[in-house]
Design a protein around this motif. Sequence first.
Motif, mmCIF file in Angstrom:
data_model
loop_
_atom_site.group_PDB
_atom_site.id
_atom_site.type_symbol
_atom_site.label_atom_id
_atom_site.label_comp_id
_atom_site.label_asym_id
_atom_site.label_seq_id
_atom_site.Cartn_x
_atom_site.Cartn_y
_atom_site.Cartn_z
ATOM 1 N N LEU A 19 0.839 -1.198 0.000
ATOM 2 C CA LEU A 19 0.000 0.000 0.000
ATOM 3 C C LEU A 19 0.867 1.238 0.000
ATOM 4 C CD1 LEU A 19 -2.861 1.390 0.495
ATOM 5 C CD2 LEU A 19 -2.140 1.474 2.894
ATOM 6 N N SER A 20 0.421 2.224 -0.735
ATOM 7 C CA SER A 20 1.053 3.534 -0.667
ATOM 8 C C SER A 20 -0.032 4.597 -0.755
ATOM 9 C CB SER A 20 2.055 3.705 -1.813
ATOM 10 O OG SER A 20 2.695 4.966 -1.721
ATOM 11 N N LEU A 21 -0.111 5.435 0.265
ATOM 12 C CA LEU A 21 -1.027 6.575 0.278
ATOM 13 C C LEU A 21 -0.181 7.834 0.290
ATOM 14 C CD1 LEU A 21 -3.592 5.485 3.035
ATOM 15 C CD2 LEU A 21 -3.762 5.135 0.552
ATOM 16 N N GLY A 22 -0.660 8.838 -0.417
ATOM 17 C CA GLY A 22 0.147 10.042 -0.519
ATOM 18 C C GLY A 22 -0.595 11.307 -0.161
ATOM 19 N N CYS A 23 0.182 12.328 0.110
ATOM 20 C CA CYS A 23 -0.355 13.616 0.528
ATOM 21 C C CYS A 23 0.611 14.686 0.031
ATOM 22 C CB CYS A 23 -0.439 13.608 2.053
ATOM 23 S SG CYS A 23 -0.906 15.139 2.824
ATOM 24 N N THR A 24 0.077 15.710 -0.638
ATOM 25 C CA THR A 24 0.914 16.805 -1.127
ATOM 26 C C THR A 24 0.331 18.126 -0.671
ATOM 27 O OG1 THR A 24 1.612 15.577 -3.078
ATOM 28 C CG2 THR A 24 1.828 17.963 -3.164
ATOM 29 N N ILE A 25 1.197 18.998 -0.176
ATOM 30 C CA ILE A 25 0.776 20.320 0.262
ATOM 31 C C ILE A 25 1.401 21.354 -0.658
ATOM 32 C CG2 ILE A 25 0.922 22.041 2.114
ATOM 33 C CD1 ILE A 25 1.053 18.309 2.860
#
Lengths: 113, 110
Positions: A19-25
Amino acid sequence: AQTIHQWPVAEIKAVGSPLSLGCTIKGKSSPNLYWYWQATGGTLQQLFYSITVGQVESVVQLNLSASRPKDDQFILSTEKLLLSHSGFYLCAWRTGSNTGQLYFGEGSKLTVL
Amino acid sequence: GQQVQQSPASLVLQEGENAELQCNFSSTATQLQWFYQSPGGSLVSLLSNPSGTKHTGRLTSTTVTKERRSSLHISSSQTTDSGTYLCAIDPMSNYNVLYFGSGTKLTVEP
């Protein structure tokens, strides 16, 4: 204006799969970054936080790992999913201040079968 | 570990009524925060109130630090206020960690 984007919005995965979940700000330099998790019907729990690139602190052990490869990116991952990983994952950011407001992404819903 | 207890677990109101939500915590906190979680799961920060009384719009939070409790008052409730209200604290040693309560689910009926 600052924006926070999480991906994917939803995933259905098999037990034992990665699994890979991502978040970008965007629009904010050097934010403090956070990962939270909520089992269906459960209490929201903090998983990790990161104050700077390359440094991640674990809060709750759930056989997950997190990384911050760039100033604006926070990744949550595991090589082998468990049924207990199902739930809702939220990423958040705030300025490096104990009075800074938290801003959350829209979340990623994970179903492990 | 940190313990955050919220009450009531659920609350049903008629539009226009006021709501009073409670949060009790087991240790002194630097930050006491209230959040709103939509039925879809997204989270919004409402108030940060480690002590005293704070107002924003129709929301009023009162925190009595010595008694380790906080309340959130919602005046003139609207159907759009429906959702879950979460209280969270951080341990005094690390403001980058938050411990959440299990929430109060508010339903406002027209």
